[in-house]
Design an enzyme around this catalytic site. Structure first.
Site, PDB file in Angstrom:
ATOM      1  N   ASP A  14      -6.314  -1.239  -7.251  1.00 26.11           N
ATOM      2  CA  ASP A  14      -5.404  -2.236  -6.891  1.00 26.11           C
ATOM      3  C   ASP A  14      -5.997  -3.227  -6.104  1.00 26.11           C
ATOM      4  OD1 ASP A  14      -3.473  -3.743  -5.687  1.00 26.11           O
ATOM      5  OD2 ASP A  14      -2.074  -1.985  -4.951  1.00 26.11           O
TER       6      ASP A  14
ATOM      7  N   GLN B  98      -4.804  -7.171  -2.476  1.00 28.22           N
ATOM      8  CA  GLN B  98      -5.361  -7.759  -1.254  1.00 28.22           C
ATOM      9  C   GLN B  98      -6.798  -8.023  -1.059  1.00 28.22           C
ATOM     10  OE1 GLN B  98      -3.003  -8.816   1.009  1.00 28.22           O
ATOM     11  NE2 GLN B  98      -1.547  -7.865  -0.022  1.00 28.22           N
TER      12      GLN B  98
HETATM   13  N1  PMP Z   1      -0.745  -3.964  -4.105  1.00 24.93           N
HETATM   14  C1  PMP Z   1      -0.778  -4.515  -3.228  1.00 24.93           C
HETATM   15  C2  PMP Z   1      -1.850  -3.849  -2.112  1.00 24.93           C
HETATM   16  C3  PMP Z   1      -0.032  -5.518  -2.606  1.00 24.93           C
HETATM   17  O1  PMP Z   1      -0.189  -6.051  -1.252  1.00 24.93           O
HETATM   18  C4  PMP Z   1       0.958  -6.219  -3.392  1.00 24.93           C
HETATM   19  C5  PMP Z   1       1.814  -7.192  -2.830  1.00 24.93           C
HETATM   20  N2  PMP Z   1       2.208  -7.171  -1.620  1.00 24.93           N
HETATM   21  C6  PMP Z   1       1.107  -5.449  -4.534  1.00 24.93           C
HETATM   22  C7  PMP Z   1       0.393  -4.286  -4.859  1.00 24.93           C
HETATM   23  C8  PMP Z   1       2.165  -5.989  -5.494  1.00 24.93           C
HETATM   24  O2  PMP Z   1       1.944  -7.431  -5.883  1.00 24.93           O
HETATM   25  P1  PMP Z   1       2.924  -8.193  -6.817  1.00 24.93           P
HETATM   26  O3  PMP Z   1       4.232  -7.972  -6.044  1.00 24.93           O
HETATM   27  O4  PMP Z   1       2.297  -9.716  -6.921  1.00 24.93           O
HETATM   28  O5  PMP Z   1       3.062  -7.680  -8.127  1.00 24.93           O
END
Ligand code: PMP
Length: 406
Positions: A200, A203
């Site tokens: 993921d 960030q």
């Molecule tokens: N993973 C992490 C580490 C995040 O910070 C976020 C968003 N806060 C997400 C996933 C999800 O991203 P999105 O809402 O843009 O799909």
């Protein structure tokens, strides 16, 4: 450009030079969503004014223009990630959809007793899709522990990675703690055991360029809106062979080669995973965001971000009762904190009255909040366009709140 002239960079972000609640705005909620440079706004505007049509229809000139802009953006993302081929770059709605796509794609390979390793610091987007797939397949989601300072517990990883592990799904950078996880060696170890690896990157990408080939991961996901691009689009990078093997996520137009009531066949990569009319202008906008970032001096930008975090760390002791959650040595400029006697949401509201925008709450990381025994935290998350003066303003604001309300 060489060197990092933050004042000049700020001119590229019109939204930053406004007032909120009668005060010059200090935007420190970049982890939730980052602001967009003029280059992105212009690219999307120009796309709609001059090239918009549906893509991949090959019917006319305008459609060809739209398709070229759309596919150029994919190539820009390929370069950004250092992927081997643009076939490995799949447009999604964001990180969340990208992880759901992978989790669903891997479901047919999972069975009772299999384990999906995540970490205790994951965003819900990298927990819940796996839980849903686990529910369907009988597999189990197992969290790697974290140390109190916000570092991943590598002993926990080593003891959990085993015969039953099928998937390692881990965040590159924690949205709460800012911790940069040592994903490359973890991936290497997991791969040696035949485990599929998912990173993921939501960030991570706003702070540094990932290199998917160097990382060796099977999948890497990120969202455009945190990378100074528009909302509504994100990316899933995947290893080509795996993308060929896993089933499509959604069915519809664009993702097929041939449809009949007897038998339907899938389109080639990446279109197999892109059912329906895509977010074309948003793809163009994301491409422009990456081009904009490429025009900046990266080492200088990263040094400037480090200086922001260093200043914030220095100032913590000026606020009585303030403590930071997440003090790993390797972290991006994100500061989660609490102040004795103050609820995080009150900190947020009182800062907002001073024009300072931060995030408060559980940050979609409830298991991590439970680990720290807090209902939520206040979080200031910095971007390269933030200044040392803004860090000082945050702390002046916190000192005031602490004096008056704690
Ligand atoms: N993973 C992490 C580490 C995040 O910070 C976020 C968003 N806060 C997400 C996933 C999800 O991203 P999105 O809402 O843009 O799909």
């Amino acid at each position: 450009k060489t060197g990092f002239d933050v004042a000049a960079v700020r001119q590229d972000f019109p939204i930053l030079s406004q007032q909120v609640n009668g005060k010059p705005m200090v935007y420190l909620d970049n982890g939730a969503s980052a602001q967009k440079p003029v280059a992105v706004l212009d690219a999307m505007d120009r796309y709609y004014r001059e090239m918009h049509s549906n893509v991949h229809r090959g019917a006319h000139t305008l459609g060809d223009r739209a398709t070229a802009a759309f596919e150029d953006a994919r190539e820009t993302v390929r370069r950004f990630l250092n992927a081997e081929s643009a076939r490995q770059v799949i447009w999604t709605r964001g990180t969340t959809e990208a992880i759901n796509l992978v989790a669903n794609g891997l479901a047919p390979r999972l069975k009772e007793g299999d384990e999906i390793l995540v970490s205790h610091m994951e965003h819900h987007a990298n927990i819940v899709p796996w839980q849903m797939v686990a529910e369907r397949t009988g597999a189990k989601v197992v969290p790697i522990q974290v140390h109190p300072n916000g570092e991943l517990d590598l002993d926990s990883f080593n003891s959990l990675l085993g015969e039953r592990t099928r998937v390692l799904a881990i965040t590159h950078v924690s949205n709460v703690l800012g911790t940069v996880n040592p994903v490359a060696p973890l991936i290497e170890q997991a791969k040696a055991q035949g485990v599929i690896t998912v990173v993921d990157g939501a960030q991570a990408v706003p702070h540094f360029k990932p290199d998917v080939q160097a990382l060796g991961c099977d999948f890497y996901a990120f969202s455009s809106h945190k990378l100074f691009g528009p909302t509504g689009i994100g990316v899933l990078y995947g290893r080509e062979q795996l993308l060929e093997e896993i089933p499509p996520y959604q069915g519809g137009g664009e993702m097929i080669e041939r449809v009949s009531f007897e038998r339907t066949t899938w389109n080639t990569l990446p279109y197999k995973f892109e059912a329906g009319t895509p977010a074309i202008a948003e793809a163009v906008g994301l491409g422009a965001a990456i081009d904009y970032l490429d025009s900046l001096d990266r080492p200088a930008m990263e040094a400037s971000e480090k200086a922001l975090l260093a200043r914030a760390n220095e100032l913590v002791e000026t606020v009585p009762g303030m403590s930071v959650i997440g003090t790993a040595p390797n972290k991006v400029p994100v500061m989660s904190f609490k102040i004795e006697g103050l609820h995080p949401s009150d900190i947020g509201t009182l800062l907002d009255q001073q024009g300072i925008e931060i995030r408060t709450g559980h940050h979609c990381a409830m298991p991590l909040m439970d680990f720290y025994g807090v209902p939520g935290t206040a979080r200031a998350s910095f971007a390269f366009y933030n200044t040392l003066e803004e860090v000082d303003q945050l702390f002046t604001g916190l000192q005031k709140i602490q004096r008056l309300f704690a």
